[in-house]
Motif scaffolding. Structure first.
Motif, PDB file in Angstrom:
ATOM      1  N   LEU A 152     -14.250   2.136   8.670  1.00  0.00           N
ATOM      2  CA  LEU A 152     -14.599   0.733   8.440  1.00  0.00           C
ATOM      3  C   LEU A 152     -13.367  -0.093   8.093  1.00  0.00           C
ATOM      4  CD1 LEU A 152     -17.863   1.250   6.377  1.00  0.00           C
ATOM      5  CD2 LEU A 152     -17.720  -0.085   8.481  1.00  0.00           C
ATOM      6  N   ALA A 153     -12.500   0.461   7.255  1.00  0.00           N
ATOM      7  CA  ALA A 153     -11.286  -0.256   6.859  1.00  0.00           C
ATOM      8  C   ALA A 153     -10.436  -0.593   8.074  1.00  0.00           C
ATOM      9  CB  ALA A 153     -10.496   0.573   5.854  1.00  0.00           C
ATOM     10  N   HIS A 154     -10.247   0.372   8.962  1.00  0.00           N
ATOM     11  CA  HIS A 154      -9.449   0.131  10.168  1.00  0.00           C
ATOM     12  C   HIS A 154     -10.130  -0.881  11.083  1.00  0.00           C
ATOM     13  CE1 HIS A 154      -6.061   3.099  10.169  1.00  0.00           C
ATOM     14  NE2 HIS A 154      -6.785   3.621   9.190  1.00  0.00           N
ATOM     15  N   ALA A 155     -11.451  -0.782  11.206  1.00  0.00           N
ATOM     16  CA  ALA A 155     -12.185  -1.720  12.069  1.00  0.00           C
ATOM     17  C   ALA A 155     -12.073  -3.143  11.545  1.00  0.00           C
ATOM     18  CB  ALA A 155     -13.652  -1.294  12.167  1.00  0.00           C
ATOM     19  N   PHE A 156     -12.211  -3.316  10.246  1.00  0.00           N
ATOM     20  CA  PHE A 156     -12.076  -4.649   9.654  1.00  0.00           C
ATOM     21  C   PHE A 156     -10.657  -5.193   9.854  1.00  0.00           C
ATOM     22  CE2 PHE A 156     -15.840  -3.807   6.779  1.00  0.00           C
ATOM     23  CZ  PHE A 156     -16.599  -4.869   7.256  1.00  0.00           C
ATOM     24  N   ALA A 157      -9.672  -4.357   9.605  1.00  0.00           N
ATOM     25  CA  ALA A 157      -8.283  -4.810   9.722  1.00  0.00           C
ATOM     26  C   ALA A 157      -7.974  -5.246  11.158  1.00  0.00           C
ATOM     27  CB  ALA A 157      -7.331  -3.708   9.276  1.00  0.00           C
ATOM     28  N   ARG A 158      -8.506  -4.522  12.134  1.00  0.00           N
ATOM     29  CA  ARG A 158      -8.288  -4.910  13.534  1.00  0.00           C
ATOM     30  C   ARG A 158      -8.890  -6.281  13.831  1.00  0.00           C
ATOM     31  NH1 ARG A 158      -9.298   0.624  14.522  1.00  0.00           N
ATOM     32  NH2 ARG A 158     -11.502   0.195  14.938  1.00  0.00           N
ATOM     33  N   GLU A 159      -9.929  -6.648  13.079  1.00  0.00           N
ATOM     34  CA  GLU A 159     -10.587  -7.940  13.270  1.00  0.00           C
ATOM     35  C   GLU A 159      -9.926  -9.054  12.456  1.00  0.00           C
ATOM     36  OE1 GLU A 159     -13.096  -8.800  15.269  1.00  0.00           O
ATOM     37  OE2 GLU A 159     -13.288  -6.775  16.114  1.00  0.00           O
ATOM     38  N   GLY A 160      -8.838  -8.715  11.747  1.00  0.00           N
ATOM     39  CA  GLY A 160      -8.164  -9.726  10.944  1.00  0.00           C
ATOM     40  C   GLY A 160      -8.846  -9.991   9.614  1.00  0.00           C
ATOM     41  N   VAL A 161      -9.619  -9.029   9.132  1.00  0.00           N
ATOM     42  CA  VAL A 161     -10.316  -9.148   7.845  1.00  0.00           C
ATOM     43  C   VAL A 161      -9.449  -8.516   6.759  1.00  0.00           C
ATOM     44  CG1 VAL A 161     -12.362  -8.460   6.536  1.00  0.00           C
ATOM     45  CG2 VAL A 161     -12.576  -9.117   8.946  1.00  0.00           C
ATOM     46  N   HIS A 162      -9.269  -9.209   5.644  1.00  0.00           N
ATOM     47  CA  HIS A 162      -8.560  -8.642   4.499  1.00  0.00           C
ATOM     48  C   HIS A 162      -9.441  -7.567   3.862  1.00  0.00           C
ATOM     49  CE1 HIS A 162      -5.935 -11.969   5.251  1.00  0.00           C
ATOM     50  NE2 HIS A 162      -6.834 -12.862   4.878  1.00  0.00           N
ATOM     51  N   VAL A 163      -8.817  -6.478   3.438  1.00  0.00           N
ATOM     52  CA  VAL A 163      -9.589  -5.296   3.073  1.00  0.00           C
ATOM     53  C   VAL A 163      -9.287  -4.829   1.653  1.00  0.00           C
ATOM     54  CG1 VAL A 163     -10.150  -2.912   3.680  1.00  0.00           C
ATOM     55  CG2 VAL A 163      -9.587  -4.554   5.487  1.00  0.00           C
ATOM     56  N   ALA A 164     -10.357  -4.657   0.873  1.00  0.00           N
ATOM     57  CA  ALA A 164     -10.268  -4.040  -0.452  1.00  0.00           C
ATOM     58  C   ALA A 164     -10.905  -2.665  -0.381  1.00  0.00           C
ATOM     59  CB  ALA A 164     -10.981  -4.896  -1.488  1.00  0.00           C
ATOM     60  N   LEU A 165     -10.166  -1.662  -0.796  1.00  0.00           N
ATOM     61  CA  LEU A 165     -10.587  -0.270  -0.705  1.00  0.00           C
ATOM     62  C   LEU A 165     -10.907   0.252  -2.096  1.00  0.00           C
ATOM     63  CD1 LEU A 165      -7.490   0.548   1.449  1.00  0.00           C
ATOM     64  CD2 LEU A 165      -9.792   0.546   2.398  1.00  0.00           C
ATOM     65  N   MET A 166     -12.147   0.661  -2.312  1.00  0.00           N
ATOM     66  CA  MET A 166     -12.538   1.231  -3.595  1.00  0.00           C
ATOM     67  C   MET A 166     -12.922   2.696  -3.391  1.00  0.00           C
ATOM     68  SD  MET A 166     -15.641   0.181  -6.243  1.00  0.00           S
ATOM     69  CE  MET A 166     -15.055  -1.489  -6.476  1.00  0.00           C
ATOM     70  N   GLY A 167     -12.393   3.552  -4.250  1.00  0.00           N
ATOM     71  CA  GLY A 167     -12.706   4.969  -4.134  1.00  0.00           C
ATOM     72  C   GLY A 167     -12.504   5.690  -5.445  1.00  0.00           C
ATOM     73  N   ARG A 168     -13.110   6.845  -5.542  1.00  0.00           N
ATOM     74  CA  ARG A 168     -13.012   7.644  -6.762  1.00  0.00           C
ATOM     75  C   ARG A 168     -11.666   8.342  -6.873  1.00  0.00           C
ATOM     76  NH1 ARG A 168     -17.942  11.593  -7.580  1.00  0.00           N
ATOM     77  NH2 ARG A 168     -17.174  12.242  -5.541  1.00  0.00           N
ATOM     78  N   THR A 169     -11.043   8.664  -5.717  1.00  0.00           N
ATOM     79  CA  THR A 169      -9.762   9.371  -5.705  1.00  0.00           C
ATOM     80  C   THR A 169      -8.654   8.401  -5.302  1.00  0.00           C
ATOM     81  OG1 THR A 169     -10.893  11.421  -5.066  1.00  0.00           O
ATOM     82  CG2 THR A 169      -8.498  11.341  -4.758  1.00  0.00           C
ATOM     83  N   ARG A 170      -7.781   8.093  -6.229  1.00  0.00           N
ATOM     84  CA  ARG A 170      -6.764   7.072  -5.997  1.00  0.00           C
ATOM     85  C   ARG A 170      -5.891   7.401  -4.789  1.00  0.00           C
ATOM     86  NH1 ARG A 170      -4.820   3.023  -8.795  1.00  0.00           N
ATOM     87  NH2 ARG A 170      -5.898   3.634 -10.710  1.00  0.00           N
ATOM     88  N   ALA A 171      -5.478   8.650  -4.658  1.00  0.00           N
ATOM     89  CA  ALA A 171      -4.573   9.015  -3.562  1.00  0.00           C
ATOM     90  C   ALA A 171      -5.202   8.721  -2.204  1.00  0.00           C
ATOM     91  CB  ALA A 171      -4.195  10.490  -3.666  1.00  0.00           C
ATOM     92  N   ASN A 172      -6.490   8.948  -2.071  1.00  0.00           N
ATOM     93  CA  ASN A 172      -7.161   8.736  -0.783  1.00  0.00           C
ATOM     94  C   ASN A 172      -7.155   7.258  -0.386  1.00  0.00           C
ATOM     95  OD1 ASN A 172      -7.669  11.455  -0.595  1.00  0.00           O
ATOM     96  ND2 ASN A 172      -9.839  11.309  -1.107  1.00  0.00           N
TER      97      ASN A 172
END
Length: 241
Positions: free
Chosen positions: A22-42
């Motif tokens: 999803l992150a890559h798909a949004f970025a390709r569309e010119g959407v700014h992306v916030a990534l939230m996850g339990r594992t910081r490294a990921n």
């Protein structure tokens, strides 16, 4: 069709699998992306991958089952990127086995992430969407939330709850010009499927749904004219082998 370029999307469970796609798909569309996850490294790894795109990104660590962590993480996203236009609740876990073999802790952990996690993130994001009279909320569910299967009592119960939450919130938020929808895929070939023995590694992967396929559906539905939306998209592999 509407353009989503320039909007900001928050994705939970964004460190791998469907969230990463999803992150890559949004970025390709010119959407700014916030990534939230339990594992910081990921999530940081995914953020680094998005550096090739001309969009703003931020990664935040949070366990969605912890309401306070979610509030702090969402505030960090707003500080970095501004208003959140699109929320994709993708974070989820599974516990599988016969009903009597699943412990109360198993049930609570699945419920806390798959249901309360969605509650926490929507609570943190929704008020500003209502204030702006605009927003998109996409809850990633499962066909297991539409029909139970043997060995999936805890997981199915949580995903049935996601559908109930989505339906009720959708009816409340329509009058606020906020679209709330669910995406319900059958088996998707991801690490989640492998870790829970939902994929044995012997099937022809190209005949099963990929995370990128699901991401394409999310993007296409967000591009629909604002006057309508698809309440629930049930996704199946065409010819699994």
């Amino acid at each position: 069709m509407q353009s989503i370029t320039g909007k900001t999307a928050l994705i939970t469970g964004a460190g791998r699998g469907i969230g990463r796609a999803l992150a890559h798909a949004f970025a390709r569309e010119g959407v700014h992306v916030a990534l939230m996850g339990r594992t910081r490294a990921n999530v940081e790894n995914v953020e680094n991958e998005l550096s090739e795109f001309d969009v703003k990104t931020v990664s935040v660590q949070a366990d969605v089952s912890d309401g306070e962590e979610v509030k702090e993480a969402v505030q960090s996203v707003k500080d970095a990127l501004g208003e959140i236009d699109i929320l994709v609740n993708n974070a989820g876990i599974g516990k599988f086995g016969r009903f009597l073999d699943l412990s109360e802790d198993d049930w609570r952990s699945v419920w806390d992430v798959n249901v309360m996690g969605i509650y926490h993130v929507i609570q943190a994001v929704l008020p500003e969407m209502i204030e702006r009279q605009a927003g998109e909320i996409v809850n990633i569910s499962s066909t297991s939330g539409l029909r139970g299967t043997e060995g999936s009592s805890a997981y199915s119960a949580s995903k049935f709850a996601v559908h109930g939450l989505t339906e009720s919130l959708m009816r409340e938020m329509r009058r606020e010009n906020i679209r709330v929808q669910a995406i319900s895929p059958s088996k998707v070939i991801t690490d989640f499927a492998s870790e829970h023995n939902l994929s044995d590694g012997t099937e022809d992967r190209e005949h099963f749904m990929q995370a990128e396929d699901l991401a394409d559906v999310v993007i296409s539905q967000l591009k629909l004219h604002p006057r309508m939306f698809v309440k629930n998209a049930e996704l199946w592999a065409t010819n699994p082998k």
